[in-house]
Design an enzyme around this catalytic site. Structure first.
Site, short mmCIF file in Angstrom:
data_model
loop_
_atom_site.label_atom_id
_atom_site.label_comp_id
_atom_site.label_asym_id
_atom_site.label_seq_id
_atom_site.Cartn_x
_atom_site.Cartn_y
_atom_site.Cartn_z
N GLN A 63 0.86 -1.17 0.00
CA GLN A 63 0.00 0.00 0.00
C GLN A 63 0.90 1.23 0.00
O GLN A 63 1.99 1.22 0.59
CB GLN A 63 -0.92 0.02 1.22
CG GLN A 63 -2.01 -1.05 1.20
CD GLN A 63 -3.18 -0.66 0.31
OE1 GLN A 63 -2.98 -0.26 -0.83
NE2 GLN A 63 -4.39 -0.79 0.83
N SER A 64 0.46 2.32 -0.62
CA SER A 64 1.35 3.46 -0.88
C SER A 64 1.62 4.30 0.35
O SER A 64 2.61 5.04 0.38
CB SER A 64 0.77 4.34 -1.98
OG SER A 64 0.67 3.60 -3.19
N SER A 65 0.79 4.27 1.36
CA SER A 65 0.98 5.14 2.52
C SER A 65 0.42 4.46 3.76
O SER A 65 -0.36 3.50 3.68
CB SER A 65 0.30 6.50 2.31
OG SER A 65 -1.10 6.34 2.22
#
Length: 700
Positions: A27-29
């Site tokens: 997941q990006s963040s």
């Protein structure tokens, strides 16, 4: 290597299943990990996808180390690096990911992955189909998928950046603030309500205006034990102000922050991809003031004005010694008075500085750019000491009419500085008392039975009391060393010292950096040229007002061909020689009249003798250059003649002259003796000499 296409739904072979399957989860963040848990669970369920393709669960490895990390780069993604390593070692037969954007968001990392999968025969799978990177059409589809993934990230960044910039252009983007500023309840930027923070920052700006150097301000703060307020950037918000020991970096950060000038600025720094090192954070560099994306002046209260801020930036840049850029640099401890402000009168460049002599303490100004860069001849070198003496004298003469005003201003500045430091100490003591009282209240508020908490609060209270006692002792010691109020005797002594500016200038307690700083207040630059006039250094002072004045100083030369006024020196030596003076007497007269020898020293008899030989001047002895005869033309005797006539040694004749047994005369000191001898004197002295010889024979 690309091969012919296989059926889209062709199952993996036994060769693929002999290796492990890897499921990549990302997941990006951190926010997405926290709030988009359904997407995370969907990626974890890709294990079932690998099972359906024929891999047993015990041979399926889930890589989820990159949760919360962006796929824009693989530098900090250890999970992706582990996946690349497993593929390169031949341990992987299948890589499963939700889509291409999970694996990589830039084509460099994506195509590296595809190339390795193609070389080692690894299959890629998503939630819909299976791909073989070694097959042309699959490779084409995967390549397009990676391009679209990178383009999607680019579009997201563009939209976010445009929205952020539009908000910053209105001054509404909430930016991190330095320690001297804070947000109020309405979200407006205001000065930090802490009086000690405000006073300390005002002191920094005032001392920089006075001292002109960030390092000098740092030394001043450390000498008086005054820490600086700092607001940490990392960690959870809100960030409380902490106090740290002053250093040059913190002082420069205060002076270079436009927020303290009341300006709202966006885009002060930019990322430099070229300087980024693998495994480290992106490196950012400062952007010039004129290139800031958003700069709203007078957007909120500040400690200084915009003009003062720009003047500080100019001074900071000039303090960096870059002669080719016209920056003189900050005054330093070296003896050269014109360090950084000396210009070459022949080529116009700023002159460098080197130190010579047996101890390396004799400064020399030099223009060596042509020789260093193009192997050309040396432009010129000028010895610093005589030039500095002339410049110092010109400066003191220029300030002579204002000495009384300077003394009064110095007294006022000393008293103002003492008041300023007293206020700083008062605020520091007040803070220490508050923290001690607050620790006491916390200790009183705890239940006595709760000893687990009470003991910890008691230790904190004791630490605060010890800190308060240390501050009080430091304040008392400072008051003893630097009294706040000057008495009448001190004021009178300081005023007399200020009126006697040359004494202050030449005092041993006045450092070279202080002399240079005083000179730069009045003089902008000094132009030097020692080849314009024979035997002289021509210098032009450019004052801060724009006025100029020209001066000359005699310089040391190797031969008298380059002497400043050889004709005048020849005429004077000729006249003194004609007056009958010997070489040593001529040298003394030349020194008394202000003449200086070629190498800058006083004249001696040997210098005069060499010059007489050069000028063709004969000696003034009565016998010229020949030996002294036994008897002079006027009937008098020389030392040698008297010794032969009396039958004694020449040393005995000198003794007779000293005791008065003989009478003689010299036309000038250094001239031959002329001794008068009568027949009675000859008989008496001859008889004495015979008696002395007989007595010595009998005694032996």
């Amino acid at each position: 290597m690309l091969t012919a296409a296989i059926a889209p739904d062709a199952p993996p072979t036994a060769l693929h299943r002999a290796k492990r399957a890897f499921v990549y989860v990302r997941q990006s963040s951190v926010t997405q990990v926290k709030h988009h848990q359904e997407s995370t669970q969907l990626q974890y369920r890709l294990v079932d996808r690998a099972v359906d393709l024929g891999w047993p669960r015990e041979r399926i490895h889930v890589i989820d180390e990159d949760l919360g990390l962006s796929g824009a780069s693989s530098a900090e993604r250890r999970g992706f690096q582990t996946l690349i390593a497993e593929i390169g070692l031949g341990h992987a037969g299948l890589v499963v990911s939700l889509d291409a954007s999970r694996l990589a968001r830039n084509n460099c990392d994506w195509h590296q992955l595809l190339e390795l999968c193609s070389l080692f025969g690894v299959l890629l799978a998503d939630g819909e189909r299976l791909y073989d990177p070694g097959v042309y059409h699959d490779r084409l589809l995967l390549g397009l998928s990676g391009i679209m993934s990178e383009a999607e990230l680019h579009q997201i960044r563009v939209r976010l950046h445009q929205g952020e910039r539009q908000k910053a252009a209105r001054g509404e983007l909430r930016l991190p603030l330095p320690a001297g500023l804070t947000y109020d309840g309405a979200g407006a930027i205001v000065l930090n309500p802490d009086e000690e923070v405000q006073a300390r920052l005002q002191l920094v700006f005032a001392k920089f205006e006075e001292l002109g150097s960030a390092r000098a301000v740092m030394r001043y703060l450390r000498a008086h034990h005054l820490p600086l307020p700092v607001r940490p950037v990392l960690g959870p918000a809100p960030h409380a102000v902490v106090w740290r020991e002053a250093d040059s970096a913190r002082v420069r950060a205060i002076l270079q922050n436009p927020a303290y000038a009341g300006a709202y600025v966006y885009g002060r720094r930019q990322t430099e991809p070229i300087r980024r090192r693998p495994g480290s954070r992106p490196t950012s560099t400062k952007v010039a003031v004129g290139a800031w994306e958003v700069c709203l002046r007078a957007a909120h209260p500040g400690y200084i004005g915009w003009e003062a801020f720009m003047a500080n930036q100019t001074r900071l840049s000039e303090n960096v010694s870059r002669y080719e850029a016209g920056r003189p640099g900050a005054p330093r401890r070296g003896l050269a008075l014109l360090q950084g402000i000396a210009l070459c009168g022949r080529c116009g460049r700023r002159m460098g500085l080197r130190y010579s002599g047996p101890r390396g303490d004799y400064p020399v100004y030099g223009c060596r750019v042509d020789r260093d860069q193009s192997a050309g001849p040396l432009c010129q070198e000028v010895r610093a000491q005589p030039v500095d003496n002339v410049v110092a004298q010109v400066l003191l003469d220029a300030l002579a009419p204002d000495r009384i005003a300077i003394a009064v201003a110095a007294l006022e500045q000393i008293e103002a500085q003492a008041q300023q430091l007293e206020r700083q100490w008062g605020l520091r003591r007040e803070r220490a008392r508050y923290e001690a009282e607050r620790a006491r209240r916390q200790y009183d508020a705890v239940e006595p039975e709760n000893r687990l908490v009470a003991r910890a609060l008691e230790r904190v209270w004791e630490e605060k009391l010890r800190a308060l006692e240390a501050v009080e002792q430091d304040h008392a010691r400072w008051q003893r060393e630097e009294p706040l109020v000057l008495n009448d005797t001190d004021r009178l002594a300081l005023q007399r010292l200020g009126e006697n500016l040359p004494r202050v200038w030449n005092a041993a307690t006045t450092s070279a950096a202080e002399r240079k700083r005083l000179l730069r207040f009045v003089v902008r630059e000094v132009v030097l040229d020692q080849k314009r006039t024979r035997g002289q250094v021509w210098l032009k002072l450019v004052w801060q007002t724009g006025a100029t004045s020209e001066h000359c100083v005699q310089r040391r030369v190797h031969t008298y061909r380059d002497y400043i006024d050889l004709d005048r020196l020849r005429d004077r030596i000729t006249a003194l020689n004609a007056a009958g003076l010997m070489d040593k007497a001529i040298a003394a007269r030349l020194n008394a009249e202000g003449f200086v020898a070629a190498r800058g020293c006083a004249f001696a008899g040997g210098n005069v003798w060499l010059l007489r030989q050069r000028f063709g001047l004969a000696t003034v002895k009565i016998n010229g250059v020949s030996a002294n005869p036994p008897r002079w033309p006027d009937g008098s005797y020389s030392i040698r003649g008297a010794a032969v006539l009396l039958g004694v040694t020449e040393q005995t004749v000198f003794k007779y002259l000293a005791r008065g047994d003989l009478s003689g005369r010299q036309s000038a000191k250094g001239q031959p003796w002329q001794i008068t001898l009568t027949s009675e004197m000859i008989e008496a002295l001859h008889a004495r000499a015979q008696r002395n010889k007989r007595s010595r024979r009998e005694a032996s």
